[in-house]
Design an enzyme around this catalytic site. Structure first.
Site: not given
Length: 815
Positions: A234-236
């Protein structure tokens, strides 16, 4: 290296999975994976940034930005840069395995659909095929050439349809089926199918109304391309957006559960604190929103990548164990950085002024004359050679000026002052005036550099103005301002990061605490030096003026911020015009993360060069090209438009319907896709096709004789395009199929052979749910760019007749 007695990788993964408890497995689903000492399982961290060098981890070799590497049109060079970066990641990992993980978040493979995208410099090209080829080369370098072990685990990002920073977590990228399958997916498919990249990152946006972290395309498309397991991260903070900003699900437990079910294996949330992620997933198990098999599926992918990295094996079996700190910024990497910077420079226009004659007196002018800027994903420069330094090492007389206005700020009869010491300090009103150079980075955004100590003005956490900054930077840029004019000529100073105004307190200190214009302090501006006029004076006294303009990578076009237009900053262009008026022998060197609309420069100046921000060897490389030591071999990988009006809405992802990118754009670009000039001249003759009629699956060899007709060596990039003549759907006006980068000596003729793969002449039939190659004739175009075509042929492809139109774009006309 694998011992003959070592069980197959998947058997080892299965065995370890059976011995992990459920809480231990959940602990592996966060970016910072918890160690399991009883099984000898160390901690593991995803997410080392390696876009064009190792970022955020101290000094490392800084190569040109990805868009600059791409302009080399040289996959072998790009792979060599990936090799070097992979080695430096390994070296830093050996020095600090807890902080430096081997899962690297690169390359970015989003096709560069719109040059206003704030993260334009991170990508490779507006063409998905070229993006895939270059990104695959870079990923192959990162992963290393060992048949079993990975040097690093490259991660392609950001999946999917991600080309806007404006409201990026709440906007939906709506992708018609043909755009999805013909434009967006191919760039991701290539590096995964080659087993060059082994992981992928989901993007912040929604796709067709669904958060990208929940997209069914993760499993239905992304994972089916690769020969092995694909780790999806996942992205941040993006999984938290599902129940947060996006409001797609009622709470974080539901959002985290849905992401795990959709195929997210590693959650990049709450920095190093895995507690919230573990709690959300544990509660999801209790609610029955996920099962242990969902957890096992993700953990299996994680462990597979870790074993391919050798993370669970003794160091004696590690083929990369000997990679030590001596590789970081080593002589070989410095030479490679210089070569990459050389090959990335694009000559946009030249009416004979370049290359410069030996011994010429030059004035190097503009805000990028004496600096090398880094972007958000750059490493820490071990050293930097700027343009002025590079030329001063080679020429007897070089003068320089940034072309910036030098001012004093005054309130009544009191002046703004600041310490002259290197460490800087607070700005105060007093008797003595400090001078500030004003740098214009576009859209009325300025940065102020104190002349006394050469440091920029920024704002501390307590709101005080201080002159202690190296320049604009950080996730929140606190070093940029705007002058808001008042009647009578005074200005208010607005701090852009906080949208508050500068005031003066009772002690005379400048602070950012004015909530509105009425609260701001009015400042008079006293002009000390007219930057454009001073630059023009130096230009008039020189044989040639070299004007260095462009962007600051941390301002007006970066992650979280798209551009609104394609214009050069107003003060920069005014300075350029003043210099040209003083000395018509003016070379414009644009250093930028993205294209500009340079219509005036193209029409008026004798020479224009472009380079991405070129890293530590930028100045050496520019000097070598300007002086003709090397030929400018770079070519553009995206269209440069003449005006922002030529672009569709930033959020219009339908490149087919909107006639956007070089594939469909009907207008006349400022500089076309593939454009770039040489100091040499080339002649194209005798186009030959190995076949003029083929069945689907066959390959046509397209040969052409290219001759260097000049008296100096030159670099040429021979490009092959096709156009389908008739179709039941709208087809590209031209599409890149192959290219070759060749270096020819004076008078040398070489036969260049390119390959046209008939199976790639397909389009997506939404009714059939698959690709189709029509029975059609394709025009074969060979030349120097998408619009500079030198030879034309044709090949008939015997495909299948399409008896009915498809739904999307079916009535858009026949090509």
């Amino acid at each position: 290296m694998t011992d003959r007695t070592t069980p197959p990788l998947q058997d080892r993964v299965d065995d370890l999975l059976t011995r992990l408890t459920l809480p231990e497995k959940i602990g592996l689903l966060h970016q910072w994976q918890a160690p399991v000492p009883r099984l000898g399982l160390p901690g593991f961290r995803t997410g080392t940034e390696a876009l064009h060098g190792v970022a955020w981890l101290g000094p490392a070799t800084v190569f040109p930005q990805a868009i600059g590497l791409a302009s080399s049109w040289n996959p072998e060079l790009v792979r060599a840069v990936g090799d070097a970066v992979g080695d430096e990641v390994r070296a830093k990992h050996h020095a600090d395995p807890q902080q430096v993980g081997l899962n690297v978040w690169a390359p970015v493979v989003n096709p560069l659909r719109d040059p206003r995208w704030g993260r334009n410099e991170e990508g490779w090209s507006e063409d998905p095929w070229l993006t895939g080829r270059l990104a695959t080369a870079y990923a192959q370098g990162l992963r290393g050439g060992h048949p079993e072990r990975l040097r690093t685990a490259p991660t392609v990002k950001h999946f999917l349809g991600y080309n806007n920073e404006t409201d990026r977590a709440t906007t939906s990228s709506d992708l018609p089926p043909r755009v999805l399958h013909e434009y967006e997916l191919p760039a991701f498919r290539a590096p995964l199918a080659a087993d060059a990249a082994v992981a992928a990152m989901a993007s912040y946006n929604l796709v067709d109304g669904v958060p990208a972290h929940l997209s069914p395309l993760i499993d239905s498309e992304l994972r089916r391309w690769a020969p092995g397991e694909v780790l999806v991260v996942g992205d941040a903070g993006a999984v938290s957006n599902i129940a947060g900003l996006q409001g797609h699900l009622p709470d974080h437990v539901s959002g985290f559960a849905a992401a795990l079910r959709a195929g997210i294996d590693s959650f990049t949330e709450d920095d190093a604190d895995s507690g919230p992620t573990r709690r959300h997933l544990t509660e999801a198990l209790h609610r029955g929103l996920i099962s242990e098999s969902d957890v096992d599926r993700a953990v299996r992918r994680i462990l597979t990548i870790r074993m391919r990295l050798g993370d669970l094996d003794p160091p004696t079996t590690d083929p990369y164990a000997a990679t030590g700190p001596e590789v970081i910024d080593c002589p070989a990497h410095r030479n490679l950085a210089r070569e990459a910077a050389r090959q990335s420079i694009v000559l946009l226009r030249n009416s004979g002024l370049l290359p410069l004659a030996p011994g010429v007196r030059i004035a190097v002018l503009g805000p990028l004359a004496d600096v090398v800027h880094t972007d958000w994903y750059s490493g820490t420069l071990p050293y930097a050679v700027d343009t002025c330094q590079g030329l001063a090492q080679r020429l007897p007389e070089v003068t320089t000026h940034p072309g910036a206005d030098r001012i004093a700020l005054r309130v009544g009869d009191r002046f703004v002052g600041c310490p002259n010491e290197a460490e800087g300090g607070p700005l105060r009103l007093g008797v003595d005036a400090a001078w500030f150079d004003v740098f214009d980075w576009g859209r009325d955004t300025v940065a102020l550099r104190a002349v006394g100590n050469g440091r920029h003005v920024g704002v501390n956490d307590d709101g005080a103005l201080v002159n202690d900054r190296s320049g604009p930077g950080g996730w929140v840029v606190r070093e940029t301002f705007q002058f808001d004019p008042l009647p009578g000529g005074a200005v208010l100073l607005r701090h852009l990061a906080t949208d508050r105004y500068v005031t003066v307190d009772r002690a005379g200190r400048l602070r950012v605490d004015g909530d509105d214009r009425q609260a701001g302090t009015a400042f008079d501006i006293d002009l000390v030096v007219d930057g454009a006029a001073r630059a023009a004076e130096l230009a008039a006294a020189a044989d040639v003026a070299v004007v260095t303009l462009g962007n600051h990578p941390m301002v007006n076009g970066r992650e979280t911020e798209d551009r609104l237009d394609l214009s050069l900053p107003a003060r920069q262009e005014a300075m350029l015009r003043a210099v040209h008026a003083a000395n018509p022998r003016t070379v414009l060197v644009v250093t930028s993360s993205y294209p500009y609309a340079l219509r005036w420069a193209q029409e008026q100046l004798p020479a224009v060069l472009w380079s991405a921000h070129g890293g530590q060897e930028h100045g050496h490389a520019l000097a070598e090209v300007l002086l003709g030591d090397v030929d400018p071999g770079g070519r553009l990988t995206q269209t440069w438009y003449a005006d922002v009006a030529d672009l569709p809405d930033l959020l219009d992802y339908d490149v087919i319907g909107a006639d956007s990118t070089y594939l469909y754009y009907r207008g006349e670009p400022l500089y076309p896709f593939g454009h770039g000039l040489s100091y040499a001249d080339f002649d194209y003759r005798d186009l030959r096709l190995s076949a003029t009629s083929v069945s689907v699956g066959e390959v046509v060899e397209v040969s052409v004789d290219v001759t260097n007709t000049s008296d100096r060596p030159g670099v040429e990039v021979v490009q092959l395009y096709t156009r389908q003549r008739r179709s039941r759907v709208k087809q590209p006006l031209r599409q890149l199929r192959d290219f070759a980068r060749v270096v020819l000596a004076p008078g040398e003729r070489r036969t260049v052979t390119l390959r046209l793969r008939s199976a790639e002449l397909s389009w997506w039939d939404a009714d059939r749910g698959g690709t189709v190659v029509e029975d059609a004739t394709h025009t074969v175009l060979v030349g120097r760019s998408a619009t500079d075509v030198r030879l034309v042929g044709a090949v008939a492809v015997h495909g299948e007749p399409v008896a009915r139109p498809t739904r999307p774009h079916a009535t858009s006309g026949v090509r």
